[in-house]
Every structure is written in C-alpha cells, then in structure tokens.
Design a protein around this motif. Structure first.
Motif, mmCIF file in Angstrom:
data_model
loop_
_atom_site.group_PDB
_atom_site.id
_atom_site.type_symbol
_atom_site.label_atom_id
_atom_site.label_comp_id
_atom_site.label_asym_id
_atom_site.label_seq_id
_atom_site.Cartn_x
_atom_site.Cartn_y
_atom_site.Cartn_z
ATOM 1 N N THR A 102 1.809 0.564 -1.413
ATOM 2 C CA THR A 102 1.476 1.523 -2.450
ATOM 3 C C THR A 102 2.143 1.111 -3.754
ATOM 4 O O THR A 102 3.160 0.411 -3.741
ATOM 5 N N THR A 103 1.569 1.529 -4.871
ATOM 6 C CA THR A 103 2.180 1.185 -6.153
ATOM 7 C C THR A 103 3.249 2.192 -6.559
ATOM 8 O O THR A 103 3.919 2.000 -7.552
ATOM 9 N N SER A 104 3.378 3.304 -5.812
ATOM 10 C CA SER A 104 4.424 4.258 -6.189
ATOM 11 C C SER A 104 5.491 4.302 -5.100
ATOM 12 O O SER A 104 5.349 5.017 -4.120
ATOM 13 N N THR A 105 6.544 3.500 -5.273
ATOM 14 C CA THR A 105 7.597 3.427 -4.262
ATOM 15 C C THR A 105 8.774 4.303 -4.661
ATOM 16 O O THR A 105 8.748 4.968 -5.682
ATOM 17 N N ILE A 106 9.813 4.211 -3.864
ATOM 18 C CA ILE A 106 10.863 5.236 -3.903
ATOM 19 C C ILE A 106 11.595 5.338 -5.240
ATOM 20 O O ILE A 106 11.912 6.423 -5.705
ATOM 21 N N ASP A 265 -2.586 0.842 -1.968
ATOM 22 C CA ASP A 265 -2.915 2.232 -2.246
ATOM 23 C C ASP A 265 -2.487 2.617 -3.649
ATOM 24 O O ASP A 265 -1.323 2.465 -4.008
ATOM 25 N N THR A 266 -3.419 3.117 -4.447
ATOM 26 C CA THR A 266 -3.024 3.673 -5.736
ATOM 27 C C THR A 266 -3.338 5.171 -5.794
ATOM 28 O O THR A 266 -3.007 5.839 -6.752
ATOM 29 N N LEU A 274 -2.823 4.218 5.254
ATOM 30 C CA LEU A 274 -3.145 3.570 6.537
ATOM 31 C C LEU A 274 -4.080 2.387 6.316
ATOM 32 O O LEU A 274 -3.899 1.323 6.924
ATOM 33 N N ILE A 275 -5.059 2.590 5.421
ATOM 34 C CA ILE A 275 -5.954 1.471 5.114
ATOM 35 C C ILE A 275 -5.145 0.309 4.548
ATOM 36 O O ILE A 275 -5.326 -0.860 4.915
ATOM 37 N N VAL A 278 -3.388 -1.627 7.267
ATOM 38 C CA VAL A 278 -4.285 -2.546 7.976
ATOM 39 C C VAL A 278 -4.598 -3.744 7.098
ATOM 40 O O VAL A 278 -4.556 -4.906 7.554
ATOM 41 N N ALA A 279 -4.895 -3.456 5.822
ATOM 42 C CA ALA A 279 -5.249 -4.554 4.918
ATOM 43 C C ALA A 279 -4.090 -5.529 4.791
ATOM 44 O O ALA A 279 -4.278 -6.746 4.848
ATOM 45 N N LEU A 280 -2.865 -4.999 4.632
ATOM 46 C CA LEU A 280 -1.698 -5.867 4.479
ATOM 47 C C LEU A 280 -1.510 -6.727 5.722
ATOM 48 O O LEU A 280 -1.281 -7.944 5.634
ATOM 49 N N ALA A 281 -1.647 -6.086 6.912
ATOM 50 C CA ALA A 281 -1.479 -6.830 8.153
ATOM 51 C C ALA A 281 -2.496 -7.960 8.230
ATOM 52 O O ALA A 281 -2.153 -9.107 8.560
#
Lengths: 328, 670
Positions: A102-106, A265-266, A274-275, A278-281
C-alpha cells in the motif's frame, strides 16, 4: 496539482488502517523471504536435475533454530547479541515503511527511499561488526569484503534513486509509486529502464547473490556474507537468517514495485490489500525464478572483478540521470 | 552580549589560572572555569539563536587606531554555540586528562586560551578585529599542538607544516580583506556589506579567490588539507577535538561570512568551485580514512571528508542562490550547517575517545589494539555511538543532516544551467561513495580497535578512564542522539543561522515538528518514529526469543570457543588487522591511494635458494602531498641554499648590497 500529488493527498487514511497495512507488509516479507529463497533453491535444484529441499525448508529451519540453545563465542561482547537484533529490527522497520502493498504505511510521509537505503545500511553495519566481534579470521575477512562491496555499490544505488526521484520530483517512495501508477509512460522512458538496470545490479550485490557472492558456499576463500555469520548459533542465527531473508524479499519487492507498480493498493480497502498481496507474491516469485535461472547459468565473479560490475552499475545510473535531462 | 563577554573573560582567566596556579589546584581550577566560560557563551549564543536578535559592540579600547568590533548574529551564534558545547566537554575531559600528564602547565594554560580565540573569531565584525582574532587562534592552536610531545620528531614536523599552512592561509585572507576594505573604503563588516555596490565583479572575484583559498586551507579542504592529517593526530587529544570540532568549522564560517554575506553571493562559478573542492575533499578524505590504521589519522582524514560534505552543501546553496532559487538555497545551507554542527559533536566525541584509548594503552595504532570493549565499556559505547552517527545510521544525527543534504541536492537538480545540474549529480555521487567508505572506516575502527581479542599486552591491560573524561565524551555523544532523534528541536535555530548566512536573507524552508518535513518538496522523515519503531521491534524480538529459550529449558547463552578451523586455540594473531581489513579497498582504489609496497627478501649466506627472512612493508602516504607539495618544498630549500651563499659574512659585501639597492631605488623613483 499533479495527479500524483492529488493521489497522495487523498490517501492519508486512519492510523489503524495504516498500522494494519504495515503489519501485513511485515508479515508478508517475513514469511515471503524464506519462501522466496526456498523457491529459488527449488528452481536451481530442478535446473540441475536434483529434487532439492521443499520450498518451506527455510521456515522449518527458523522454527528449529529458535528452540536450540543459544551459544556465543567466548571473546564476544554485547555486539554479538545486539547485531542480530539490529539486523532483524532494521529489516522489519524497512518492510513496514516501504510501499510494498500500500502507498499509505505506518509513518506519515515516511517511506522515503533514502530512509530505506540507510536502514539497510544500518543492518549491514551491524552484521559487519558482528562478524568482527568474535575475533576470528573468517568473520573479519567477511566483514572487510562485505563493507568494501557495500561502499562501492552505494553510488550506483543513490544515483539510480536520484534518476527516479528527479522524474517523480520527490524521494518519497509512496510518491514515486503513486506517480508511476498515474503516469505509466515513465516506466518505458530510457531513464527508468537504465535506473532499473543499475538498481538490479545493486540488489544482486546487496543480497549477496551470484555473480557477486554465492550464498550456498562454505568454501573459506570465496565466502563474503556467509563468513560474517559463521559464529552465530541457535536463536541468534535464526534472527540473522530471518533478517537476511527479509532484506532479500524487501529489495526484490521494492524493485518490482518501482518498475511494475500495478497491484499496489492506493484505495486502502481490505480487498485491495489482499489483491496487492497476491500481486506482490506473483511479481516477486517471477523475479526470483528469473534470478535463480540466471544463477544456475553463471559463475561467481572473482572478488576483484566485482568493482568493475558495480562501476558498470554506476555508469548506468549516471546515464539514467543524463537521459532524463536530454529526453524531456 | 554581556554573558558572551563574561564567557570570553572567564576563558582568558582560566588560561591565566592554568599558568600561575600551583600544580595541585591548576587542573581543576582552570578546567572548571573554562567549562563555566562555555556555559556563559552557550547561554548568550542560545539566546541569539532562539530569538533571532543581533547585537553589536564597538570599543575604541583593545585595538589601536580602529578599535575592536564585536557582533553576534544567528550565524556567528551558531558557531559560538557549537564551539561552546565542544569546549565544555573538552574542558571536563582535560581535568582528568591533564591530571595524569606530567608537566601539564602548558596544556592547561593553552587549552582555555585556544578556546577563547575560537569563541572570539565568529564574533569579530571588522577586518582588523577579525584578522587579529584569526591570528590569535592560529598562534594558540600552534602552541597547543606542541604542548604534549614536543620532543617527538613527528610532532615537530606536524607543527612546521601547520605553521606554514596556517600562516600562508592567513596571508591570503589578509590580502583579500585588505582589497575588500580598500575598495569599499570601510572596515567594519556591516558597512562593507552596505557599500557592496562599489565593488566591480573582477575585484569581488579576486577577493573571493583570495579569501576562499585562505579559509579552505583552515577548513582542511583538498588540496590544502596536508597539515590536517599531521596536526590532528600529533596534538594532545583535547586539542585535536577542539581543532576538528571547532577550529576547522571556522573555515566554513569565514567562507559564509566573507564570500556569501559580504560579497553578496557573487557569480555561479565561485560556488561551482566550492562544490568541486567539496567533492574532492569528501572522496579523498573518505578514501584515506578507510585506508588508515592509525586511529587519530583515520579521524583526521574523516574530518577532511566531512568538511567536503559541508562544502558541497555550501557550494550548492551559493549556486542555487546565484540561480535565484532562494528557498532551495536556504535548504542546502541549512543542511550544510546541520552537518557541520553534527560533525563537531561526533568528531569531538571520537577524538576524545581516541584520546582515552591512547591514554589507557599508550598507542593509537589499531593493529596493536583490540578487545577494548570488555576493558573500557563506557569509552567503547560512547565511541561507537559517535561512529555510528558519522556512518549516518538512522536515529542518530548524521542521518538527519545527510538526508537534508541529499534533499537539497536532489531538488537543486531542477536548477537550470546544465553545469549546476552536473554539480548536483556529482555531489550526490560523492555523498554516496563517501557514505559507504565512511561506514567501512568506522566498522574497521570499532571492529579491530574495540572488539575481538587484545593484540598486545598494552591493550590487554587497558582500564576504563577517569569519570571526568567519560563525562566529557558523554555530553557530546548525548548531543548526537538528541539531534538525531529530534531534529525538529534545532532546525529553527539552524534556519535562522542559514538565512543570516545567505546574502539578503532567505525565507524559512522547513515547516517542522519534531521530524523534518519539507512540505513544499513533498518529502518528510520522522527519525524519532523510526528510532521508536526500531526499539520496539528489537525489544519484542529479544523478549520473544528469551521466552522461546526458557520454554526449551535454556536460561542463559552458553559461552564456548569460536570455531578455529579445527585448531584448538584461537589466538589474537589470527584476527584480522585494521591494515588487512582495508586491503581490498586499497586494492580497488590503488590509482588514487598509491600505496607503497616494499618487499625485502634476505637469503642465507650459503645459497640464494634459501630464504632467511622476508620483510614486507606497506604504507599509504598522501599522494597530493607527494605530487604537489614536495616539489615546492624542495624548490624552496634549493632557493634557500642558493640565497645562503650570497651573505658570506664580509662587511664589504653587505655595504655593496646597500649601495646597489639604493641606486636601484633611486633609478626606480626618477
């Protein structure tokens, strides 16, 4: 306001969503690292007509090591117990802030590319100091070699980042990834491709893969990264192995996301996460298989030929920057 | 201003006390007074930095004809504050350091005097006052350099180099400032800045070149650095810390004060020259520090490297200002100043740490050390904190300033003439390579000096140093941690100093909480959050593993012998030395470092097929010194020998000289 900027401004969700996303990234990297290494081992074994260990062997090894007795060499100081922790810690924090899923991390506005680079440097320094702590011949030799290679791969790394950051007008990783999603044409521009080549060389060097280093060797004179870990046992070894696997998965994930960001994910919904997983994997597994196939067909370089390879990477990175200036 | 003057007087008084007090009282009396002087200066400079006010003072006393001018603005206050922090630690450190040194009067008396001149230079605000303060600094530092080992030939050699270089540099500065004062007809800095339009560009450029050469030689920029790797190692360690942590910075102060604020920014090529020298210094210094096996020499070259980074930032700021990009210029300058302050903190700690090691073992050769972590745990910890800070590990101060510097260069890349872009690109590449080399150098310093097994009896019998020495190092190391985790605390002060250091001032570039947030550039870091995250992960991992161990029935790690390749005993001779640690890098960069090899094979008398002994000698000396300075020195001594033949003691000949000179003068005048 550019598209990338608008996207970033829109994507500042609640704290708990970001914490969840970062935690998911850490888990993905922690589990994915040993699995990717297992996958590469399997591919290599099959290419060499062997059956090879199962893909989950790495995870099983970690489980075994954690329950073994902790043993330390007699002349070691606090460094020997701290180095594995710092290596693992830096890998975990880096996985938490890098936009893998995701582009929005901690960390707000965190995930800066330079931060990731320096966090990884921190891990390398810890490992190198750990190698010197027991005062053995091999550990010191490994540290010396690893630091040398690290030092000469740094310029290629930072200049390649500069090439991308100049294009995206920010060094913030979420900004770069969001920018490439908004402008897919960037990905086929010469500077991006040249920067990719430079980064790929650096990633190979940093993770100690063939042709720079051979992770499966225990032959004294050719070891680089392995030599620094010889004195670890039990839980210490498990942390070092896990840390190294995480660094590998992280760098691979970073590479695929910088050059093929689709799937990240944005929109910050759980389904999108979740998508993204899967995409990263799928993306990293594909890259890992390619690397494994290259490894089977290449020999390791002599130690003093490695600088030439890395200098080549640096030249590619400089070309990437200049290409960005010439071709507007 | 009153507090500042009190501090200055206290430092001078401390020096006098050191001179006259009997040995019993000398060390403490002078040390405590000198530390107090730093507290006063710190308070005064801190007030200026926090409020942004400026103060000035003119007195017709002290200096004949012109009187003395002193002024405090945020730029000078930043340098005074940094010097005061380093000076405070050094004063504490010297108390125990000097107590164990026989014949300590010279050291105890000159250390506060040197400190006083360091505090004076940034406040001097007229040409005359500045030059006097500058020369006093050169003199006191030279005496301080000689206080400990004046009978050693290396120390004398270092003092000669230092004296020659610093006075040549001062001559260049004097020429430049005289030119400046003559052309504007003014001598106080404020009036010179006001009558800047009177200067034509060629004159301004001449002033720039002259003063830049002088200031760069004080800062230790390549190729004017040759005195630095000699003087820093040979000076007593508290003096090395002051030299590297405060004096070298004043070279940068001079460049900012004279070339930036007095000359008003000037041409683009000036600043490209500064960037070029910065790149050369950064690379050359980092390479030599990673090749060095002498701890203090390693630190000295690392100073050259860090000054290079600061010069890259200063040059980038000047170049961006010349292109009209004020916001980016002030960002680059802020980064440079941040790096400079950080350098004072970590290099101060490192030199004091090296002094502690030398104090405890009698050597500073890394190949003779090892195993100090078990014997000097506090020194090792503090040294390691500073060393990791200099490697730019996140959570310590070096990281924050390097990140800012990278951001400045990265966004400065948008500036237009292609040559500026090339300068920024070179800057990034230099920063990257130096970063890696610095990490190598300091992993080597910690790993071979402090970890492993002791290689000699001296290292074996080392004991922790006295509390006041530890306290001195701890103050500075604490600064490294605080400025690393909470950069937002100092950024407003740095911002004020940076806008005072740019011609015409500059707007604030950072909207800052506790981290660094470049909102306009869409980049931010929160080192505090990173450090907290790291700490949390480390704690959880440590606790989790402890728990797993307990459940498996193991309570504490078992200690056993390291793997010795099947041998039974692991001896210190098997450890890697600092020299062999640096060998791969030396081989990669052999073209720059030009190491000397010397292989001598002695055969036995009966047959040359049998070898009696092989000696291998390898050293890395300074290639720039060999190529650029040695020929000049030999030409000078040749000229000296030639000139010596002329006066042969005969009075007739001298009378003839007088006569010929008189005729020539008359001929020239008519």
């Amino acid at each position: 306001m550019t598209g990338a900027n608008a996207m970033l401004a829109a994507a500042t969700p609640l704290l708990w969503v970001r914490i969840f996303a970062s935690a998911l990234q850490v888990v993905a990297v922690a589990v994915g690292g040993p699995l990717l290494l297992g996958l590469m081992g399997k591919v290599r074994a099959r290419a060499e007509s062997r059956i090879g260990p199962p893909i989950t062997q790495g995870l099983a090894d970690l489980r075994k090591l954690v329950r073994k007795e902790a043993i330390r060499a007699e002349h070691t100081s606090a460094v020997a117990s701290l180095a594995p922790l710092v290596l693992l810690g830096s890998a975990v924090v880096a996985s938490a802030v890098t936009p893998l899923l995701t582009t929005s991390t901690i960390i707000t506005g965190g995930g800066d590319l330079f931060v990731v680079v320096y966090l990884l440097l921190m891990g390398s320094v810890a490992l190198a100091l750990g190698g010197l702590d027991a005062g053995t011949a091999f550990g010191g030799m490994g540290s010396s070699r690893a630091m040398t290679i690290g030092a000469i791969s740094e310029p290629a790394l930072l200049v390649a980042i500069l090439a991308m950051a100049v294009q995206a007008k920010t060094s913030s990783l979420p900004g770069i990834v969001a920018g490439t999603l908004a402008h897919p044409a960037w990905l086929t521009s010469p500077q991006w491709i040249l920067a990719l080549a430079a980064l790929a060389i650096v990633v190979i060097a940093e993770t100690g893969r063939i042709p720079v280093d051979n992770p499966s060797t225990h032959l004294e004179l050719t070891m680089i990264r392995e030599a620094m870990m010889l004195e670890y046992a039990g839980p210490d070894l498990s942390m070092v192995t896990a840390g190294e696997a995480m660094r590998f998965a992280l760098l691979l994930g970073l590479l695929v996301n910088l050059f093929f960001p689709w799937g990240v994910d944005t929109s910050r919904s759980v389904a999108a996460l979740l998508i993204a997983l899967v995409a990263l994997a799928a993306k990293t597994a594909l890259l890992a298989i390619v690397i494994a196939l290259i490894e089977v067909s290449t020999a390791k370089l002599r130690l003093f030929r490695i600088p030439e390879l890395l200098a080549g990477g640096f030249v590619l990175a400089v070309m990437a920057v200049t290409a960005g200036l010439v071709i507007k | 201003m009153v507090a500042y003057l009190t501090g200055l007087c206290a430092a001078v008084l401390a020096s006098l006390l050191g001179l006259v007090l009997p040995p019993r009282w000398r060390v403490r009396g002078s040390g405590i007074l000198s530390a107090t002087a730093c507290v006063f200066s710190m308070a005064s400079a801190g007030e200026v930095l926090a409020s942004g006010n400026s103060y000035s003072l003119h007195t017709s006393l002290l200096l004949p004809f012109t009187g003395a001018d002193l002024a405090l603005d945020p730029l000078s206050a930043l340098f005074i504050a940094t010097t005061a922090v380093v000076g405070f630690s050094v004063s504490l450190y010297t108390i125990a350091y000097a107590a164990h040194t026989p014949n300590n009067r010279a050291l105890v008396a000159t250390q506060p005097a040197f400190l006083a001149t360091l505090l004076l230079v940034p406040a001097a605000s007229s040409v005359a006052t500045f030059m006097i303060a500058w020369e006093l600094m050169a003199l006191t530092s030279l005496i301080a350099l000689l206080t400990e080992h004046r009978e050693r030939p290396e120390t004398r050699d270092a003092a000669q180099w230092y004296a020659a270089m610093t006075h040549a540099g001062a001559a260049f500065i004097l020429l430049g400032l005289i030119l400046l004062a003559a052309r504007t007809g003014e001598q106080s800095f404020a009036s010179i800045a006001a009558s800047r339009p009177l200067l034509s560009m060629p004159i301004a450029s001449a002033v720039f070149v002259l003063t830049f050469i002088g200031f760069a030689s004080k800062a230790g920029a390549v190729p004017l650095h040759v005195w630095l790797p000699r003087a820093h190692p040979e000076a007593p360690s508290p003096i090395s810390a002051l030299m590297s942590g405060a004096m070298v910075s004043l070279g940068i102060y001079g460049i900012l004060r004279v070339d930036e604020t007095l000359l008003g920014g000037g041409k683009l090529w000036w600043w490209l020259l500064v960037v070029a020298m910065g790149v050369a210094s950064a690379l050359f210094g980092a390479l030599h520090s990673s090749a060095s096996a002498d701890l203090k020499r390693l630190l000295a070259y690392s100073t050259v490297d860090n000054i290079g980074l600061v010069l890259i930032g200063v040059g980038a700021a000047g170049a961006l200002l010349a292109n009209g990009q004020r916001i980016l210029a002030s960002l680059a300058l802020l980064a440079a100043l941040y790096q400079l302050v950080n350098h004072s903190l970590f290099k101060g700690t490192l030199f004091l740490g090296a002094g502690a090691v030398q104090h405890a073992t009698g050597t500073r050769d890394l190949d003779q050390l090892g195993g100090l972590a078990a014997r000097m745990p506090l020194t090792t910890t503090l040294f390691a904190v500073a060393a990791l800070a200099i490697c730019a590990v996140p959570g310590l101060n070096g990281f924050a300033s390097e990140w800012l510097l990278l951001q400045g260069l990265l966004h400065g890349f948008a500036a237009h003439p292609a040559v500026t872009q090339a300068a920024m690109l070179t800057g990034v590449a230099a920063l990257a390579l130096t970063g890696g080399l610095t990490a190598t150098a300091f992993v080597k310093a910690i790993g071979t000096g402090f970890l492993g097994q002791p290689r000699t009896g001296a290292a074996e019998s080392a004991r922790e140093v006295a509390p006041s020495m530890v306290a001195g190092m701890a103050v500075l190391a604490l600064g490294c941690v605080v400025l690393g985790i909470l950069p937002g605390l100092v950024v407003p002060a740095l911002d004020r100093a940076a806008s005072a250091g740019l011609a015409g001032g500059a707007p604030n570039s950072l909207a800052s909480g506790l981290g660094l947030d470049l909102t306009s550039l869409k980049s931010a870091i929160e080192p505090g959050q990173l450090a907290a995250g790291l700490l949390a992960v480390v704690t959880v991992a440590w606790g989790g593993l402890k728990l797993a161990q307990k459940r498996a029935g193991f309570y504490r790690p078992r200690r056993t012998e390291a793997w010795g390749c099947g041998r039974e005993l692991q001896t210190p001779r098997m450890e890697i030395t600092a020299t062999s640690f640096a060998e791969p890098l030396q081989r990669v960069f052999a073209d720059v470092l030009r190491p000397n090899h010397d292989l001598e094979v002695t055969h036995i008398a009966e047959s040359q097929y049998f070898v009696e002994a092989i000696t291998f000698h390898r050293s890395v000396d300074d290639a720039i010194e060999r190529v650029a300075y040695r020929p000049v020195i030999s030409a000078m001594s040749w000229w000296g020998r030639l000139a010596r033949r002329v006066p042969n003691g005969s009075v007739h000949r001298y009378l003839a000289f007088g006569f010929v000179a008189l005729v020539l003068v008359l001929a020239a005048l008519t």
